[in-house]
Design a protein around this motif. Structure first.
Motif, PDB file in Angstrom:
ATOM      1  N   GLN A 154       0.878   8.093   7.297  1.00 47.05           N
ATOM      2  CA  GLN A 154      -0.046   7.018   7.654  1.00 47.05           C
ATOM      3  C   GLN A 154      -0.896   7.437   8.841  1.00 47.05           C
ATOM      4  O   GLN A 154      -0.406   8.022   9.787  1.00 47.05           O
ATOM      5  CB  GLN A 154       0.773   5.794   8.014  1.00 47.05           C
ATOM      6  N   ARG A 158      -4.646   4.301   6.646  1.00 51.84           N
ATOM      7  CA  ARG A 158      -4.834   5.235   5.537  1.00 51.84           C
ATOM      8  C   ARG A 158      -3.475   5.817   5.221  1.00 51.84           C
ATOM      9  O   ARG A 158      -2.816   6.371   6.104  1.00 51.84           O
ATOM     10  CB  ARG A 158      -5.801   6.348   5.928  1.00 51.84           C
ATOM     11  N   TYR A 208      -6.894   0.478   3.820  1.00 51.41           N
ATOM     12  CA  TYR A 208      -7.124  -0.960   3.939  1.00 51.41           C
ATOM     13  C   TYR A 208      -7.268  -1.338   5.401  1.00 51.41           C
ATOM     14  O   TYR A 208      -6.824  -0.633   6.284  1.00 51.41           O
ATOM     15  CB  TYR A 208      -6.008  -1.764   3.255  1.00 51.41           C
ATOM     16  N   TYR A 247       0.822  -1.215   0.000  1.00 56.89           N
ATOM     17  CA  TYR A 247       0.000   0.000   0.000  1.00 56.89           C
ATOM     18  C   TYR A 247       0.856   1.266   0.000  1.00 56.89           C
ATOM     19  O   TYR A 247       0.478   2.278  -0.589  1.00 56.89           O
ATOM     20  CB  TYR A 247      -0.978  -0.018   1.177  1.00 56.89           C
ATOM     21  N   GLN A 265      -4.671   5.546   0.012  1.00 52.06           N
ATOM     22  CA  GLN A 265      -4.821   4.094   0.068  1.00 52.06           C
ATOM     23  C   GLN A 265      -5.386   3.745   1.442  1.00 52.06           C
ATOM     24  O   GLN A 265      -4.840   4.171   2.467  1.00 52.06           O
ATOM     25  CB  GLN A 265      -3.468   3.402  -0.126  1.00 52.06           C
ATOM     26  N   GLN A 318      -2.622   8.722  -4.715  1.00 52.72           N
ATOM     27  CA  GLN A 318      -3.974   8.613  -4.189  1.00 52.72           C
ATOM     28  C   GLN A 318      -3.972   8.007  -2.789  1.00 52.72           C
ATOM     29  O   GLN A 318      -3.107   7.201  -2.449  1.00 52.72           O
ATOM     30  CB  GLN A 318      -4.818   7.709  -5.104  1.00 52.72           C
ATOM     31  N   SER A 325       0.683   6.266  -7.176  1.00 57.89           N
ATOM     32  CA  SER A 325      -0.561   6.863  -7.658  1.00 57.89           C
ATOM     33  C   SER A 325      -0.817   8.270  -7.126  1.00 57.89           C
ATOM     34  O   SER A 325      -1.561   9.027  -7.735  1.00 57.89           O
ATOM     35  CB  SER A 325      -1.749   5.976  -7.272  1.00 57.89           C
ATOM     36  N   ARG A 364       1.784   1.711  -3.582  1.00 58.11           N
ATOM     37  CA  ARG A 364       0.619   2.199  -4.332  1.00 58.11           C
ATOM     38  C   ARG A 364       0.409   3.693  -4.095  1.00 58.11           C
ATOM     39  O   ARG A 364       0.100   4.443  -5.024  1.00 58.11           O
ATOM     40  CB  ARG A 364      -0.636   1.441  -3.946  1.00 58.11           C
ATOM     41  N   ALA A 365       0.545   4.118  -2.850  1.00 59.79           N
ATOM     42  CA  ALA A 365       0.378   5.540  -2.524  1.00 59.79           C
ATOM     43  C   ALA A 365       1.445   6.383  -3.208  1.00 59.79           C
ATOM     44  O   ALA A 365       1.149   7.451  -3.749  1.00 59.79           O
ATOM     45  CB  ALA A 365       0.426   5.748  -1.010  1.00 59.79           C
TER      46      ALA A 365
END
Length: 77
Positions: free
Chosen positions: A74, A63, A47, A34, A45, A43, A41, A37-38
């Motif tokens: 985070q 988050r 989970y 994650y 994330q 964006q 992107s 990914r953050a």
């Protein structure tokens, strides 16, 4: 009316320490997925995951969002 949250491996928390030193390998690897990914992107994330601390299962939500090209912030709920 707050509550106290126990931290996994609290004695190891220091600036620059690897997440793999404070979380079980599978949970740290998932978190890093994650994080990447953050970073890629830009964006938010979000989970959910389970984490066992002192024999008790905790249900948490993370988050993560890119703050800089190489930095992710985070929040845990």
């Amino acid at each position: 009316m707050g509550s106290t949250t126990k931290v996994l491996n609290a004695n190891r928390l220091k600036i620059g320490i690897s997440i793999f030193d404070v979380m079980p390998y599978d949970k740290a690897a998932e978190r890093m997925t994650y994080v990447h990914r953050a970073l890629e992107s830009g964006q938010l994330q979000v989970y959910e995951y389970e984490l066992e601390v002192e024999g008790q299962i905790h249900y948490e939500e993370a988050r993560l969002i890119r703050e800089h090209v190489t930095f992710v912030t985070q929040w845990l709920h």
